[in-house]
Design an enzyme around this catalytic site. Structure first.
Site, short mmCIF file in Angstrom:
data_model
loop_
_atom_site.label_atom_id
_atom_site.label_comp_id
_atom_site.label_asym_id
_atom_site.label_seq_id
_atom_site.Cartn_x
_atom_site.Cartn_y
_atom_site.Cartn_z
N CYS A 79 28.03 29.15 51.02
CA CYS A 79 29.41 29.07 51.00
C CYS A 79 29.98 29.28 52.36
O CYS A 79 30.07 28.36 53.27
CB CYS A 79 30.08 30.18 49.95
N HIS A 167 27.49 28.65 44.71
CA HIS A 167 26.69 30.19 44.84
C HIS A 167 25.60 29.58 43.91
O HIS A 167 25.42 29.74 42.58
CB HIS A 167 27.32 31.18 44.32
N GLU A 169 23.09 31.90 43.18
CA GLU A 169 22.46 33.26 42.75
C GLU A 169 23.21 33.55 41.63
O GLU A 169 22.68 34.48 41.02
CB GLU A 169 22.74 34.52 43.91
#
Length: 509
Positions: A79, A167, A169
């Site tokens: 990001c 993202h 994660e």
């Protein structure tokens, strides 16, 4: 030294989640503030740069010098960091109409790129960016795009640098774990040997070498962290470890005797100390939450110090510090605001002139439980919900009295037992009751009552950093409310806390 992935934290709310996902791949990783880039050594196999709440064009935005790592180890920018890498390489990053927040789909993926290998066409990802990479230099290859953003992922040719706008994660990026595994295992060539068994073996040997025949003292709380840390030390040095379990008068119903007996079954060299009267006298008339925490902490130190003085030759202090404690004590941009005093980091060793040993300093909470299982600690003990250091002292809102503590203990026991009977206890992260400094009108039989209000709290979380309230079944809540009002004298109203963290905290004080 284990193979390590370094994570540089640019202030993202998801940084710890990146680390947890890497650890789930059985690969060791560490988080550093973006301005403290560790010197490379053979154990560092790659670097991940986190997101950030900043814009890359904003004054004061994180702008580290990456020359010490660029081109030397594989780098993945997420990001903000992808935008930063693009900008410092000569690309164009601007605010425009193509901002993306929430779910998106990668309508273009280069399946031959090692980072994107195995991702499904049109896979869902999670976006959270106001800036957009509009142009990239000629040596950038675009490897992923969404319908709205052309540069959703890139690789810098011949530099082993990747950047992604989304993202990986978070769970909303459906195949994020595949992407992270591609980076960590296939690109960085980590062998995935970071396991609970290897941690126990290596830590026990390390503790033996570090401590030798020295004497260690450690305060046990009855919680998972201090218990697992104590067991690691016990495996390393046996009865050279001296454990102190203090009853501060703020424990749950029958907890002091029950936990003390459990410790003895674990063959820990432990002494129980009943200091409940001392704590309650110190807390008399105190209502401020932070003042209560400090009094409880100070009284614990005084009691612990007195018990330590009865032992000879103590050179080390054991603590159950875990990785989130360490991370929260290091701010990305200088000192952070104090939300509450609760960390194990610092303080006591200076006062007692002891060296400190923290066997769990590099582990997240879920990893601590796995290590405890490897050590043979009972599942029932390891599955205990987190319990704050100040105990019931911060669940009796306002002034603490013996009478109010007894009301809370009885109510807490009823709620926890009901969760266990319904098979819900192991499905929630933490559940407890809070006694409010509020009285309400009620009717019992034909009589008007004016009694206490009790709040039920139950949350879902993985490490306590963020949490959401648990959607417990209505019939279960009704049953618990009825049981609490019928069996706990002094309660005539029960409310359910449906606040998440943030903006609330898990505990009320």
């Amino acid at each position: 030294m284990h193979e390590t992935i370094v994570i540089l934290d640019f202030g993202s709310q998801y940084t710890q989640l990146i680390a947890r996902r890497i650890r789930e791949l059985n690969v060791y990783c560490e988080i550093f503030p973006f301005h403290i880039i560790p010197k490379l050594n053979p154990s560092i196999k790659g670097v991940i740069l986190s997101g950030s709440p900043y814009s890359v064009n904003q004054s004061g935005a994180p702008s580290p010098d990456l020359s010490g790592i660029r081109g030397k180890v594989p780098i993945l920018g997420i990001c903000y960091s992808a935008q930063y890498i693009s900008k410092i390489s000569g690309g164009c990053v601007e605010v425009c109409d193509t901002r993306e927040y929430g779910r998106a789909n990668l309508h273009y993926i280069n399946p031959n790129n090692p980072l994107m290998r195995g991702l499904s066409p049109n896979t869902q990802v999670w976006m959270s960016h106001g800036d957009t990479i509009l142009e990239v230099p000629d040596n950038f290859e675009i490897i992923a795009s969404t319908a709205d953003v052309k540069v959703a992922g890139f690789e810098i040719r011949n530099e082993k640098i990747w950047g992604i706008q989304f993202h990986p994660e978070v769970i909303h990026t459906v195949e994020g774990k595949t992407l992270l595994k591609n980076f960590v295992v296939d690109i960085c060539h980590c062998s995935q040997d970071w396991t609970p068994a290897s941690f126990v073996d290596e830590t026990v040997q390390y503790l033996k070498n570090l401590i030798g025949n020295d004497e260690v003292i450690m305060g046990l709380s009855g919680g998972v962290d201090s218990t697992v840390a104590g067991m690691l030390l016990h495996h390393a040095i046996g009865n050279h470890l001296h454990c102190i379990f203090i009853d501060n008068g703020l424990l749950r119903k029958n907890e002091f005797g029950h936990v003390l007996e459990s410790y003895k079954r674990m063959h820990l060299n432990v002494k129980g100390v009943d200091a409940s009267g001392r704590f309650l006298r110190a807390l008399e008339g105190i209502s401020d939450p932070e003042a209560k925490r400090k009094i409880i902490g100070r009284t614990f130190i005084d009691t612990f110090d007195e018990e330590a003085a009865k032992l000879e030759g103590i050179k080390w202090l054991g603590q159950g510090t875990i990785y989130p404690d360490v991370i929260e004590s290091v701010s990305v941009n200088g000192p952070s605001a104090t939300i509450k005093s609760h960390h194990n980091v610092g303080g006591l060793p200076d006062m007692m002139n002891l060296k400190i040993v923290e066997p769990l300093r590099n582990l997240f909470k879920d990893e601590v439980r796995l290590v405890g299982r490897e050590l043979g600690i009972d599942k029932e003990f390891l599955s205990r919900h987190p319990f704050p250091g100040p105990g019931l002292g911060i669940r009796v809102i306002g002034e603490i009295t013996r009478e109010r503590l007894e009301i809370l203990r009885e109510a807490d026991a009823i709620f926890v037992d009901a969760l266990k009977q319904a098979g819900l206890y192991d499905k929630v992260w933490q559940a407890f009751v809070v006694l409010l400094p509020v009285k309400a009108v009620g009717v019992m039989g034909d009589e008007r009552t004016y009694e206490n209000v009790l709040a039920i709290r139950s949350v879902q979380s993985t490490d306590g950093m963020t949490a959401d309230w648990t959607h417990l079944p209505y019939d279960f809540l009704a049953q618990v409310s009825s049981s609490l009002i019928n069996h706990v004298n002094g309660i005539n109203r029960v409310v359910y806390d449906i606040s998440s963290k943030p903006p609330a905290t898990i505990e009320w004080e």
